[in-house]
Design an enzyme around this catalytic site. Structure first.
Site, PDB file in Angstrom:
ATOM      1  N   GLY A 126       0.810  -1.219   0.000  1.00 19.34           N
ATOM      2  CA  GLY A 126       0.000   0.000   0.000  1.00 19.34           C
ATOM      3  C   GLY A 126       0.838   1.262   0.000  1.00 19.34           C
ATOM      4  O   GLY A 126       1.975   1.260  -0.505  1.00 19.34           O
ATOM      5  N   THR A 149      -4.558  -2.658  -1.210  1.00 18.36           N
ATOM      6  CA  THR A 149      -5.200  -2.208   0.022  1.00 18.36           C
ATOM      7  C   THR A 149      -6.670  -2.593  -0.020  1.00 18.36           C
ATOM      8  O   THR A 149      -7.304  -2.477  -1.060  1.00 18.36           O
ATOM      9  CB  THR A 149      -5.110  -0.685   0.246  1.00 18.36           C
ATOM     10  OG1 THR A 149      -6.016  -0.321   1.298  1.00 18.36           O
ATOM     11  CG2 THR A 149      -5.465   0.134  -0.972  1.00 18.36           C
ATOM     12  N   ILE A 150      -7.186  -3.053   1.121  1.00 18.89           N
ATOM     13  CA  ILE A 150      -8.632  -3.311   1.140  1.00 18.89           C
ATOM     14  C   ILE A 150      -9.392  -1.986   1.205  1.00 18.89           C
ATOM     15  O   ILE A 150     -10.567  -1.932   0.891  1.00 18.89           O
ATOM     16  CB  ILE A 150      -9.072  -4.200   2.330  1.00 18.89           C
ATOM     17  CG1 ILE A 150      -8.844  -3.507   3.676  1.00 18.89           C
ATOM     18  CG2 ILE A 150      -8.393  -5.555   2.289  1.00 18.89           C
ATOM     19  CD1 ILE A 150      -9.658  -4.123   4.811  1.00 18.89           C
ATOM     20  N   ASP A 151      -8.691  -0.922   1.624  1.00 23.62           N
ATOM     21  CA  ASP A 151      -9.376   0.361   1.849  1.00 23.62           C
ATOM     22  C   ASP A 151      -9.725   1.094   0.547  1.00 23.62           C
ATOM     23  O   ASP A 151     -10.490   2.058   0.570  1.00 23.62           O
ATOM     24  CB  ASP A 151      -8.495   1.285   2.705  1.00 23.62           C
ATOM     25  CG  ASP A 151      -8.367   0.804   4.131  1.00 23.62           C
ATOM     26  OD1 ASP A 151      -9.069  -0.157   4.501  1.00 23.62           O
ATOM     27  OD2 ASP A 151      -7.557   1.378   4.888  1.00 23.62           O
ATOM     28  N   ARG A 186     -33.464  -2.402  18.188  1.00 19.77           N
ATOM     29  CA  ARG A 186     -32.227  -1.766  18.637  1.00 19.77           C
ATOM     30  C   ARG A 186     -31.557  -0.936  17.545  1.00 19.77           C
ATOM     31  O   ARG A 186     -31.854  -1.098  16.364  1.00 19.77           O
ATOM     32  CB  ARG A 186     -31.208  -2.851  19.015  1.00 19.77           C
ATOM     33  CG  ARG A 186     -31.454  -3.494  20.328  1.00 19.77           C
ATOM     34  CD  ARG A 186     -30.493  -4.649  20.505  1.00 19.77           C
ATOM     35  NE  ARG A 186     -30.599  -5.196  21.839  1.00 19.77           N
ATOM     36  CZ  ARG A 186     -30.225  -6.416  22.176  1.00 19.77           C
ATOM     37  NH1 ARG A 186     -29.711  -7.214  21.249  1.00 19.77           N
ATOM     38  NH2 ARG A 186     -30.347  -6.843  23.406  1.00 19.77           N
ATOM     39  N   GLY A 194     -11.180   1.494   7.278  1.00 19.94           N
ATOM     40  CA  GLY A 194     -11.240   2.668   6.403  1.00 19.94           C
ATOM     41  C   GLY A 194     -10.633   3.815   7.174  1.00 19.94           C
ATOM     42  O   GLY A 194     -11.323   4.573   7.839  1.00 19.94           O
ATOM     43  N   ARG A 195      -9.320   3.859   7.105  1.00 21.82           N
ATOM     44  CA  ARG A 195      -8.561   4.799   7.932  1.00 21.82           C
ATOM     45  C   ARG A 195      -8.785   6.254   7.504  1.00 21.82           C
ATOM     46  O   ARG A 195      -9.177   7.086   8.307  1.00 21.82           O
ATOM     47  CB  ARG A 195      -7.091   4.422   7.780  1.00 21.82           C
ATOM     48  CG  ARG A 195      -6.111   5.286   8.433  1.00 21.82           C
ATOM     49  CD  ARG A 195      -4.750   4.825   8.010  1.00 21.82           C
ATOM     50  NE  ARG A 195      -4.397   3.593   8.668  1.00 21.82           N
ATOM     51  CZ  ARG A 195      -3.894   3.533   9.896  1.00 21.82           C
ATOM     52  NH1 ARG A 195      -3.691   4.639  10.576  1.00 21.82           N
ATOM     53  NH2 ARG A 195      -3.585   2.389  10.435  1.00 21.82           N
ATOM     54  N   LEU A 295     -11.581  -8.972  10.353  1.00 18.66           N
ATOM     55  CA  LEU A 295     -12.354  -9.975   9.584  1.00 18.66           C
ATOM     56  C   LEU A 295     -12.424  -9.543   8.119  1.00 18.66           C
ATOM     57  O   LEU A 295     -12.508 -10.379   7.219  1.00 18.66           O
ATOM     58  CB  LEU A 295     -13.775 -10.091  10.149  1.00 18.66           C
ATOM     59  CG  LEU A 295     -13.907 -10.801  11.495  1.00 18.66           C
ATOM     60  CD1 LEU A 295     -15.296 -10.600  12.065  1.00 18.66           C
ATOM     61  CD2 LEU A 295     -13.620 -12.292  11.311  1.00 18.66           C
TER      62      LEU A 295
END
Ligand code: F6P
Length: 374
Positions: A126, A149-151, A186, A194-195, A295
């Site tokens: 990344g 990157t997963i983001d 609820r 997701g930084r 996860l």
């Protein structure tokens, strides 16, 4: 840059947080390299295999054969290992007096790879790894970078592998939360990775019909979330799903940091808990938090991510074969292209707040709890 010198041996490393699809990249690199008669080696754990070779019984640089990459394209993680600690550009060394000094060890990497007769490196990673690739390239190492990157927040590429898998898992998880939230009346707050960018929260939130989505790009006002919850109650919908990116922040506030790291990315976390507390305080509704966290980085890559990763790996080999040097493979629908590493690094791809996905969400009544909107 171009480099037409014949290649005999290449190496590949995977660095930074893992992402589903890394093994598919490795497989494509190995098979495409072998096809050209090149030898392919893998560096263990980012650059640790080069900088700490004594750690590895088999050596820190291992030969990658056809057999070794057999049946790995569908597996999560990375067979080479990875690391997002001990950046070789600022490598922590303990001095005799116990203090820690950060030193640049990129020269050692270049030297070690030359000693191993490695003609070129494919580095998969990344934004942090891109900066390392840039430094290595400047030091004369022939290099092609593969973005990961997963983001989905790397600039200069339409997409990265890992993102689709993360969004798919988050979507399925939120789908499951609807029924339990409805049964109990609820509020469910779901925190996703997701930084700096809210891509995962946005895509999974819209796909799974969340009611509120909080992303770093749109500072939120918790009162707007409360209004949404109350409006739903009035409509007879006594439950609400709120998706929060880990980097989301209230207007005038900042992202929640759990660990400060000198000169490095801070570790984020806790925003889901915070939002849930505030919702409970303002609406008195029973509220629960689910943190999807790592996860989202695990499991088998989706077929889309597998294909993207295989395409990136094969394209990296073609790039070297065609004489490219110092470039990053990038997806430019419908094809792949090469962009100079120096142009790709240091830039984030944020969610454009006027994008059609944001508009779609708004048109469907999903709130971003915008602090700036009435
Ligand atoms: O870069 C991907 C990412 O998943 C971020 O969203 C997250 O903040 C970070 O990695 C967490 O990484 P780790 O816990 O491995 O340090």
């Amino acid at each position: 840059m171009s480099n037409k010198k014949a290649i005999k041996r290449i190496a590949i490393s995977t660095g930074g947080g893992d992402a589903p699809g890394l093994n598919a990249v490795i497989r494509a690199v190995v098979l495409s390299g072998l096809l050209r008669g090149w030898e392919v080696y893998g560096i263990r754990d980012g650059f640790h295999g080069v900088l700490l070779p004594e750690r590895y019984e088999e050596g820190g640089i291992i030969r990658l054969t056809r057999d070794r990459v057999h049946g790995i394209a569908h597996l999560g993680g990375t067979m080479l290992g990875t690391s997002n600690r001990n950046n070789p550009m600022a490598y922590p060394i303990e001095l005799p007096d116990g203090t820690i000094e950060e030193v640049d060890r990129t020269d050692e990497i270049v030297r070690a790879l030359r000693l191993h007769h490695v003609d070129a490196l494919i580095s998969v990673g990344g934004d942090g790894s891109l900066a390392i690739s840039n430094a290595l390239s400047k030091k004369g190492l022939r290099i092609v970078h593969v973005p990961k990157t997963i983001d989905n927040d790397l600039d200069k590429t339409d997409a990265t592998f890992g993102f689709d898998t993360a969004v798919g898992f988050a979507t399925e998880s939120i789908d499951r939360l609807h029924s339990t939230a409805a049964s109990h009346g609820r509020v469910m707050v779901v925190e996703v990775m997701g930084r700096y960018a809210g891509w995962i929260a946005l895509h999974a939130g819209v796909a799974s019909s969340a009611d509120a989505i909080l992303i770093p790009e749109i500072p939120y006002d918790i009162r707007k979330v409360a209004e949404k919850i109350k409006a739903r109650d009035k409509m007879g919908r006594h439950y609400t799903i709120v998706v929060v990116a880990e980097g989301a922040k209230p207007a005038g506030g900042s992202a929640m940091v759990v660990e400060h790291k000198k000169g490095k990315d801070e570790r984020l976390g806790g925003i889901g808990e915070q939002v849930a507390k505030e919702i409970n305080a303002t609406t008195e509704k029973e509220t629960r938090v689910v943190v999807l966290g790592h996860l989202l980085r695990g499991g088998s890559p989706t077929s889309l991510d597998r294909l993207r990763a295989l395409r990136f790996g094969a394209a990296a080999i073609r790039a070297l074969d065609e004489g490219h040097d110092g470039v990053m493979v990038a997806l430019a629908y419908p094809t792949v292209k090469y962009v100079p590493i120096s142009e790709a690094m240091g830039q984030m791809k944020h969610v454009p707040v006027d994008s059609d996905t944001i508009m779609t969400a708004r048109d469907m009544g999903i709130t971003f709890a915008d602090a700036t909107k009435e």
